[in-house]
Design a protein around this motif. Sequence first.
Motif, mmCIF file in Angstrom:
data_model
loop_
_atom_site.group_PDB
_atom_site.id
_atom_site.type_symbol
_atom_site.label_atom_id
_atom_site.label_comp_id
_atom_site.label_asym_id
_atom_site.label_seq_id
_atom_site.Cartn_x
_atom_site.Cartn_y
_atom_site.Cartn_z
ATOM 1 N N VAL A 60 61.448 64.565 33.241
ATOM 2 C CA VAL A 60 61.648 64.459 31.800
ATOM 3 C C VAL A 60 61.004 65.673 31.145
ATOM 4 C CG1 VAL A 60 61.716 61.933 31.803
ATOM 5 C CG2 VAL A 60 59.546 63.095 31.409
ATOM 6 N N PRO A 61 61.495 66.074 29.968
ATOM 7 C CA PRO A 61 60.839 67.168 29.263
ATOM 8 C C PRO A 61 59.438 66.732 28.822
ATOM 9 C CG PRO A 61 62.592 66.240 27.917
ATOM 10 C CD PRO A 61 62.659 65.568 29.257
ATOM 11 N N ALA A 62 58.513 67.666 28.786
ATOM 12 C CA ALA A 62 57.140 67.345 28.385
ATOM 13 C C ALA A 62 57.093 66.704 27.002
ATOM 14 C CB ALA A 62 56.276 68.601 28.432
ATOM 15 N N SER A 63 58.033 67.039 26.139
ATOM 16 C CA SER A 63 58.053 66.466 24.796
ATOM 17 C C SER A 63 58.359 64.965 24.806
ATOM 18 C CB SER A 63 59.078 67.197 23.927
ATOM 19 O OG SER A 63 60.376 67.067 24.478
ATOM 20 N N ALA A 64 58.837 64.427 25.933
ATOM 21 C CA ALA A 64 59.138 62.995 26.050
ATOM 22 C C ALA A 64 57.916 62.187 26.468
ATOM 23 C CB ALA A 64 60.272 62.773 27.052
ATOM 24 N N VAL A 65 56.791 62.851 26.708
ATOM 25 C CA VAL A 65 55.566 62.159 27.137
ATOM 26 C C VAL A 65 54.735 61.811 25.913
ATOM 27 C CG1 VAL A 65 53.449 62.343 28.496
ATOM 28 C CG2 VAL A 65 55.582 63.360 29.340
ATOM 29 N N HIS A 66 54.428 60.517 25.784
ATOM 30 C CA HIS A 66 53.599 60.067 24.667
ATOM 31 C C HIS A 66 52.127 60.047 25.079
ATOM 32 C CE1 HIS A 66 52.326 57.935 21.116
ATOM 33 N NE2 HIS A 66 51.818 56.964 21.856
ATOM 34 N N LYS A 67 51.825 59.462 26.260
ATOM 35 C CA LYS A 67 50.429 59.350 26.692
ATOM 36 C C LYS A 67 50.369 59.259 28.212
ATOM 37 C CE LYS A 67 47.915 55.496 26.101
ATOM 38 N NZ LYS A 67 47.108 54.447 25.452
ATOM 39 N N VAL A 68 49.348 59.889 28.777
ATOM 40 C CA VAL A 68 49.090 59.822 30.214
ATOM 41 C C VAL A 68 47.630 59.420 30.395
ATOM 42 C CG1 VAL A 68 48.943 61.127 32.373
ATOM 43 C CG2 VAL A 68 50.764 61.629 30.731
ATOM 44 N N ALA A 69 47.378 58.436 31.239
ATOM 45 C CA ALA A 69 46.006 58.023 31.558
ATOM 46 C C ALA A 69 45.807 58.136 33.056
ATOM 47 C CB ALA A 69 45.753 56.594 31.096
ATOM 48 N N TYR A 70 44.692 58.759 33.439
ATOM 49 C CA TYR A 70 44.361 58.889 34.862
ATOM 50 C C TYR A 70 42.857 58.882 35.025
ATOM 51 C CZ TYR A 70 43.687 63.836 33.698
ATOM 52 O OH TYR A 70 43.276 65.010 33.123
ATOM 53 N N ARG A 71 42.410 58.652 36.248
ATOM 54 C CA ARG A 71 40.978 58.616 36.554
ATOM 55 C C ARG A 71 40.567 59.925 37.208
ATOM 56 N NH1 ARG A 71 42.170 53.122 37.961
ATOM 57 N NH2 ARG A 71 41.081 51.753 36.530
ATOM 58 N N VAL A 72 39.401 60.371 36.841
ATOM 59 C CA VAL A 72 38.824 61.545 37.471
ATOM 60 C C VAL A 72 37.679 61.055 38.341
ATOM 61 C CG1 VAL A 72 37.610 63.717 37.098
ATOM 62 C CG2 VAL A 72 39.416 63.009 35.523
ATOM 63 N N THR A 73 37.740 61.379 39.606
ATOM 64 C CA THR A 73 36.668 60.970 40.505
ATOM 65 C C THR A 73 35.747 62.153 40.739
ATOM 66 O OG1 THR A 73 38.035 61.486 42.407
ATOM 67 C CG2 THR A 73 38.041 59.214 41.655
ATOM 68 N N GLU A 74 34.487 61.898 40.570
ATOM 69 C CA GLU A 74 33.486 62.933 40.805
ATOM 70 C C GLU A 74 33.232 63.035 42.301
ATOM 71 O OE1 GLU A 74 32.036 64.855 38.515
ATOM 72 O OE2 GLU A 74 33.217 63.898 36.942
ATOM 73 N N PRO A 75 33.101 64.252 42.808
ATOM 74 C CA PRO A 75 32.768 64.375 44.231
ATOM 75 C C PRO A 75 31.385 63.782 44.492
ATOM 76 C CG PRO A 75 32.797 66.526 43.142
ATOM 77 C CD PRO A 75 33.235 65.501 42.143
ATOM 78 N N ALA A 76 31.279 63.098 45.606
ATOM 79 C CA ALA A 76 30.005 62.479 45.963
ATOM 80 C C ALA A 76 28.954 63.554 46.205
ATOM 81 C CB ALA A 76 30.179 61.622 47.212
ATOM 82 N N GLN A 77 27.779 63.335 45.632
ATOM 83 C CA GLN A 77 26.691 64.272 45.868
ATOM 84 C C GLN A 77 26.036 63.924 47.190
ATOM 85 O OE1 GLN A 77 24.013 64.538 42.627
ATOM 86 N NE2 GLN A 77 25.582 65.129 41.164
#
Length: 85
Positions: A60-77
Motif C-alpha cells: 500500500v502507499p505510505a499515505s494509506a497508513v494511519h498508525k503503526v505500533a511495534y515493540r522495541v526490545t533492548e539488547p540484554a546487558q
Amino acid sequence: MALNWRDVTTLELTGKLIPDPNAGHNFLDRLQNVRVAVEGGFLHIDPRKDSGSSQDLFMVPASAVHKVAYRVTEPAQTMIDVQVG
C-alpha cells in the motif's frame, strides 16, 4: 533487493485495503501481529507472519497508513567479570 522486515503489533490503515487472510471476501483496515517493510513510498505487508506458509504479500502507499505500533526490545546487558593479574 531484500526487504528489511519489522514485526508490528498493530497496523491501522486509512481504509479497508487488505483482504482478510481468514475470509478473503472481507477487507480490513486494522491488522494485528503482522510484518511490514518500507520500500520507497510504499509499505509491504505480510498478514500472516507466524504461519510459516507461503501467502500473498500486499503493498500500500505510505499515505494509506494511519498508525503503526511495534515493540522495541533492548539488547540484554551482559556482565563480564574480568580479573587482572
